[in-house]
Design a protein around this motif. Structure first.
Motif, PDB file in Angstrom:
ATOM      1  N   LEU A  78      41.173  72.656  82.871  1.00  0.00           N
ATOM      2  CA  LEU A  78      41.459  73.052  81.491  1.00  0.00           C
ATOM      3  C   LEU A  78      40.209  72.834  80.650  1.00  0.00           C
ATOM      4  CD1 LEU A  78      43.361  73.852  79.127  1.00  0.00           C
ATOM      5  CD2 LEU A  78      44.005  71.410  78.969  1.00  0.00           C
ATOM      6  N   LEU A  79      39.754  73.894  79.986  1.00  0.00           N
ATOM      7  CA  LEU A  79      38.621  73.825  79.066  1.00  0.00           C
ATOM      8  C   LEU A  79      39.143  73.971  77.646  1.00  0.00           C
ATOM      9  CD1 LEU A  79      36.143  76.252  80.901  1.00  0.00           C
ATOM     10  CD2 LEU A  79      36.450  73.794  81.267  1.00  0.00           C
ATOM     11  N   ILE A  80      38.737  73.072  76.774  1.00  0.00           N
ATOM     12  CA  ILE A  80      39.140  73.145  75.367  1.00  0.00           C
ATOM     13  C   ILE A  80      37.884  73.301  74.532  1.00  0.00           C
ATOM     14  CG2 ILE A  80      40.296  71.965  73.467  1.00  0.00           C
ATOM     15  CD1 ILE A  80      41.954  70.448  75.519  1.00  0.00           C
ATOM     16  N   ALA A  81      37.758  74.447  73.880  1.00  0.00           N
ATOM     17  CA  ALA A  81      36.563  74.772  73.104  1.00  0.00           C
ATOM     18  C   ALA A  81      36.878  74.776  71.619  1.00  0.00           C
ATOM     19  CB  ALA A  81      36.019  76.139  73.526  1.00  0.00           C
ATOM     20  N   GLY A  82      35.841  74.549  70.814  1.00  0.00           N
ATOM     21  CA  GLY A  82      35.987  74.649  69.364  1.00  0.00           C
ATOM     22  C   GLY A  82      36.441  73.346  68.738  1.00  0.00           C
ATOM     23  N   GLY A  83      36.883  73.472  67.486  1.00  0.00           N
ATOM     24  CA  GLY A  83      37.397  72.308  66.786  1.00  0.00           C
ATOM     25  C   GLY A  83      36.509  71.785  65.676  1.00  0.00           C
ATOM     26  N   VAL A  84      35.509  72.563  65.245  1.00  0.00           N
ATOM     27  CA  VAL A  84      34.642  72.127  64.145  1.00  0.00           C
ATOM     28  C   VAL A  84      35.368  72.416  62.836  1.00  0.00           C
ATOM     29  CG1 VAL A  84      32.340  72.263  63.136  1.00  0.00           C
ATOM     30  CG2 VAL A  84      32.657  72.744  65.557  1.00  0.00           C
ATOM     31  N   SER A  85      36.138  71.454  62.382  1.00  0.00           N
ATOM     32  CA  SER A  85      37.007  71.649  61.215  1.00  0.00           C
ATOM     33  C   SER A  85      36.631  70.696  60.099  1.00  0.00           C
ATOM     34  CB  SER A  85      38.467  71.437  61.620  1.00  0.00           C
ATOM     35  OG  SER A  85      39.324  71.484  60.488  1.00  0.00           O
ATOM     36  N   LEU A  86      36.827  71.134  58.851  1.00  0.00           N
ATOM     37  CA  LEU A  86      36.638  70.248  57.713  1.00  0.00           C
ATOM     38  C   LEU A  86      37.825  69.314  57.522  1.00  0.00           C
ATOM     39  CD1 LEU A  86      35.115  72.528  54.920  1.00  0.00           C
ATOM     40  CD2 LEU A  86      33.930  71.004  56.483  1.00  0.00           C
ATOM     41  N   LEU A  87      38.984  69.685  58.070  1.00  0.00           N
ATOM     42  CA  LEU A  87      40.195  68.902  57.862  1.00  0.00           C
ATOM     43  C   LEU A  87      40.237  67.704  58.807  1.00  0.00           C
ATOM     44  CD1 LEU A  87      42.778  71.802  57.440  1.00  0.00           C
ATOM     45  CD2 LEU A  87      41.384  70.657  55.704  1.00  0.00           C
ATOM     46  N   ASP A  88      41.017  66.723  58.425  1.00  0.00           N
ATOM     47  CA  ASP A  88      41.116  65.490  59.195  1.00  0.00           C
ATOM     48  C   ASP A  88      42.241  65.598  60.215  1.00  0.00           C
ATOM     49  OD1 ASP A  88      41.134  62.936  60.176  1.00  0.00           O
ATOM     50  OD2 ASP A  88      41.875  61.993  58.335  1.00  0.00           O
ATOM     51  N   HIS A  89      41.865  65.688  61.490  1.00  0.00           N
ATOM     52  CA  HIS A  89      42.845  65.764  62.576  1.00  0.00           C
ATOM     53  C   HIS A  89      42.811  64.500  63.429  1.00  0.00           C
ATOM     54  CE1 HIS A  89      43.353  70.024  61.623  1.00  0.00           C
ATOM     55  NE2 HIS A  89      42.039  70.143  61.654  1.00  0.00           N
ATOM     56  N   SER A  90      42.302  63.409  62.877  1.00  0.00           N
ATOM     57  CA  SER A  90      42.064  62.204  63.676  1.00  0.00           C
ATOM     58  C   SER A  90      43.351  61.611  64.246  1.00  0.00           C
ATOM     59  CB  SER A  90      41.328  61.151  62.838  1.00  0.00           C
ATOM     60  OG  SER A  90      42.066  60.823  61.668  1.00  0.00           O
ATOM     61  N   GLY A  91      44.434  61.636  63.484  1.00  0.00           N
ATOM     62  CA  GLY A  91      45.689  61.081  63.979  1.00  0.00           C
ATOM     63  C   GLY A  91      46.202  61.837  65.187  1.00  0.00           C
ATOM     64  N   TYR A  92      46.181  63.152  65.095  1.00  0.00           N
ATOM     65  CA  TYR A  92      46.636  63.993  66.199  1.00  0.00           C
ATOM     66  C   TYR A  92      45.693  63.860  67.390  1.00  0.00           C
ATOM     67  CZ  TYR A  92      48.411  68.183  68.589  1.00  0.00           C
ATOM     68  OH  TYR A  92      48.957  69.050  69.500  1.00  0.00           O
ATOM     69  N   PHE A 111      46.423  62.754  71.261  1.00  0.00           N
ATOM     70  CA  PHE A 111      45.979  63.567  72.394  1.00  0.00           C
ATOM     71  C   PHE A 111      45.168  62.721  73.375  1.00  0.00           C
ATOM     72  CE2 PHE A 111      42.771  66.084  74.526  1.00  0.00           C
ATOM     73  CZ  PHE A 111      43.461  67.201  74.976  1.00  0.00           C
ATOM     74  N   ASN A 112      44.218  61.950  72.858  1.00  0.00           N
ATOM     75  CA  ASN A 112      43.358  61.141  73.725  1.00  0.00           C
ATOM     76  C   ASN A 112      44.152  60.080  74.478  1.00  0.00           C
ATOM     77  OD1 ASN A 112      40.999  62.522  73.030  1.00  0.00           O
ATOM     78  ND2 ASN A 112      40.618  61.214  71.253  1.00  0.00           N
ATOM     79  N   LYS A 113      45.167  59.537  73.838  1.00  0.00           N
ATOM     80  CA  LYS A 113      46.015  58.550  74.510  1.00  0.00           C
ATOM     81  C   LYS A 113      46.721  59.186  75.699  1.00  0.00           C
ATOM     82  CE  LYS A 113      49.853  55.335  73.706  1.00  0.00           C
ATOM     83  NZ  LYS A 113      50.830  54.813  72.693  1.00  0.00           N
ATOM     84  N   GLU A 114      47.232  60.404  75.495  1.00  0.00           N
ATOM     85  CA  GLU A 114      47.900  61.126  76.571  1.00  0.00           C
ATOM     86  C   GLU A 114      46.908  61.470  77.685  1.00  0.00           C
ATOM     87  OE1 GLU A 114      51.281  63.085  78.340  1.00  0.00           O
ATOM     88  OE2 GLU A 114      51.182  61.866  76.512  1.00  0.00           O
ATOM     89  N   LEU A 115      45.725  61.925  77.295  1.00  0.00           N
ATOM     90  CA  LEU A 115      44.720  62.334  78.272  1.00  0.00           C
ATOM     91  C   LEU A 115      44.208  61.141  79.082  1.00  0.00           C
ATOM     92  CD1 LEU A 115      42.815  64.534  79.409  1.00  0.00           C
ATOM     93  CD2 LEU A 115      41.238  63.981  77.542  1.00  0.00           C
ATOM     94  N   ASN A 116      43.875  60.071  78.396  1.00  0.00           N
ATOM     95  CA  ASN A 116      43.266  58.920  79.073  1.00  0.00           C
ATOM     96  C   ASN A 116      44.285  58.064  79.808  1.00  0.00           C
ATOM     97  OD1 ASN A 116      40.708  59.642  78.109  1.00  0.00           O
ATOM     98  ND2 ASN A 116      41.058  58.575  76.173  1.00  0.00           N
TER      99      ASN A 116
END
Length: 387
Positions: free
Chosen positions: A231-245, A249-254
């Motif tokens: 699975l490749l996940i590209a992009g994500g350069v956003s001005l909005l704060d997505h840190s909680g989400y 995600f990282n908890k699930e991945l790791n």
């Protein structure tokens, strides 16, 4: 429209987000029609726009961004106002905003009598938890003289609120996004080192709206049957704060080293590599829960890549049943089933053939031409007021 127009096109950043991609491609298509378009955006990195363009680009410096998202948005609005305080900056026939930041700046310029009016393209409407951000989003829409949307879904949304909008659709460059490989394919394949695959591609970064956590959970199910999948996940350069989400995600991945080793977080991909990235994928996974249109859907289809897609509007408006592999975006199992189905040769052959026809119906020239009634409407309106 025989009159040659000088148009200020405004985006919220110089990064490769969907609204910015749309604004640049539209600007180029309008220039091809004989108009003069200058694209503007706050340039936080100092590196300019993410790609060159066939129109003039004006990325302008900004103040250091506060850590608070609302304060950052307000700061960017002030940065825009400082940019357009220059006398030459307002010497345009039309001002066209593609986001809430530039829309608020134009609303203030309109209040101050610096400009007669402006258009606002609304790609989608966000739901912010901060009331101030909701107010700023509403102001950028309410103060606009003409509203433009990229899908009938959002035009219908505004109609329910008593506002009319012009739907202009979206486009794709089928010369650039194509199934034929070139010299970038081998270089990118070596860099990614994903093996034989199958390779699933998600574009848009790790965000709630992009449903990335559900994609990850679906991919974990796919790996049970296809352990070699990547699975490749590209992009994500956003001005909005997505840190909680992103933390979720990282908890699930790791939590699963076996899964983490099969997922690559690519971040922003160089614009020249995007066509090859699509071609490297066996399927685009795009089960978004909210979109204005979904530009990457057209880019994948133009590249002969099957698309796993949410069975919601606006996708159901322009994608016929056989041109995508549909899923329920709220159910990871449904996404996983669609991902596996996209690997079937029969499904692939059917969706690729139908998808190519969808892409062929969406070109940037047609999108630019669809804007002309909106430009006429604003010019007629402002000229009547000042007559």
């Amino acid at each position: 429209m025989t009159r040659r127009l000088r148009i200020a096109m405004l985006a919220h950043s110089t990064n490769p987000r969907g609204g910015v991609v749309h604004a640049l491609a539209l600007s180029e298509a309008l220039c091809d029609l004989g108009h003069e378009v200058i694209a503007h955006a706050p340039d936080a990195s100092g590196k300019g726009f993410f790609r060159s363009a066939r129109c003039e680009l004006r990325g302008f410096p900004v103040s250091p961004a506060p850590s608070d998202m609302t304060a950052m948005v307000e700061q960017r609005i002030e940065d825009y106002l400082r940019h357009f305080e220059q006398p030459c900056a307002t010497e345009f026939d039309l001002f066209h905003a593609h986001d809430g930041i530039s829309g608020n700046a134009l609303a203030t310029l309109k209040e101050r009598g610096k400009i007669a009016g402006f258009l606002r393209t609304v790609h989608h409407v966000d739901a912010f938890t901060d009331p101030r951000l909701m107010d700023l989003q509403a102001r950028s829409i309410d103060y606009a003289d003409v509203l433009v949307t990229v899908s009938d879904h959002w035009r219908g949304h505004f109609r329910e609120l008593g506002r009319e909008a012009i739907c202009v659709g979206n486009g794709v460059d089928m010369v650039r996004f194509r199934p034929d490989r070139d010299e970038t394919d081998h270089r990118l394949a070596v860099h990614l080192a994903v093996g034989a695959g199958p390779v699933f591609l998600a574009v848009g970064g790790i965000e709630t709206r992009k449903n990335t956590l559900a994609i990850l959970k679906a991919f974990a199910q796919v790996r049970i049957l296809r352990p070699e999948a990547r699975l490749l996940i590209a992009g994500g350069v956003s001005l909005l704060d997505h840190s909680g989400y992103q933390a979720e995600f990282n908890k699930e991945l790791n939590g699963s080293p076996h899964l983490a080793s099969a997922v690559s977080l690519l971040g922003a991909v160089a614009d020249e590599d995007m066509p090859a990235l699509f071609r490297r994928a066996d399927a685009l996974v795009f089960p978004s829960v909210k979109e204005g249109f979904g530009l990457v859907v057209l880019e994948a289809m133009a590249s002969d890549v099957p698309v796993v897609l949410s069975s919601i509007a606006p996708f159901t408006e322009y994608v016929p049943p056989d041109a995508a592999v549909w899923c329920d975006p709220l159910k990871p199992a449904s996404i996983a089933d669609a991902m596996l189905a996209a690997l079937s040769e029969n499904v692939r052959r059917r969706s690729v053939k139908a998808g190519r026809k969808v892409a062929a119906r969406h070109d940037w020239r047609s999108t630019a031409l669809a804007h002309l009634p909106a430009y006429h409407a604003l010019l007629d309106q402002t000229e009547t007021i000042h007559a």
